[in-house]
Design an enzyme around this catalytic site. Sequence first.
Site, PDB file in Angstrom:
ATOM      1  CB  SER A  72      10.110  42.466  82.705  1.00 12.51           C
ATOM      2  OG  SER A  72      10.525  42.502  81.357  1.00 12.51           O
ATOM      3  CE1 TYR A  87      10.774  37.144  82.078  1.00 11.31           C
ATOM      4  CE2 TYR A  87      10.507  38.685  80.256  1.00 11.31           C
ATOM      5  CZ  TYR A  87      10.944  38.409  81.543  1.00 11.31           C
ATOM      6  OH  TYR A  87      11.526  39.398  82.286  1.00 11.31           O
ATOM      7  CB  VAL A 122      19.127  44.874  83.451  1.00  6.08           C
ATOM      8  CG1 VAL A 122      20.144  45.216  84.537  1.00  6.08           C
ATOM      9  CG2 VAL A 122      17.863  45.711  83.613  1.00  6.08           C
ATOM     10  CD  GLU A 123      26.809  44.474  80.357  1.00  7.02           C
ATOM     11  OE1 GLU A 123      27.868  43.886  80.172  1.00  7.02           O
ATOM     12  OE2 GLU A 123      26.642  45.684  80.110  1.00  7.02           O
TER      13      GLU A 123
END
Length: 181
Positions: A72, A87, A122-123
């Site tokens: 990520s 996260y 990202v969808e």
Amino acid sequence: MFSAIKTLHQGVDVCINNAGLAHNEPLLSGRTEGWRNMIDVNVLALAICTREAYQSMKERNVDDGHIININSMGGHRMVPSADEHFYCATKYAVTAMTEGLRQELREAKTHIRATSISPGIVETEFAFRHHNSDPERAAAVYESIKCLKAEDIASAVTYVLSAPAHVQIGDVQMRPVEQVS
């Protein structure tokens, strides 16, 4: 899982570690259970799958395999949102583990490659799971900009896998053009 892969396909030549999750658990007030779940999925499971994939390759003398960690952008920068800090810490761990893996593979004198692909927004269902108590907030994440699609990440995986055998791509950082952080 790796036992089934061995039975059905003889073993692993390419491992794509793609599990990841986030909980709204700030550093100052987060629940230990939420933190532990993020560590278990984002860090420990990735390490276990990496180890097992490498062992599968080693047992079969696969010297041109590849281990790809879907990371990520959160593994490269800290966003100004307390809900994201833990996260991001787990994703920084993925960044460090990918480089550590690359070094260990060199020490083992293999040609197995290690890559981290670090997408921005990202969808997917990610925001809906992350903001499970607020679906409107989750939907707003995807409606605010033109997001990356799963196909964009798949294209990055294809690019990395198609690199010449002597080329080590360490990290692909990608985000929507409109994404600010």
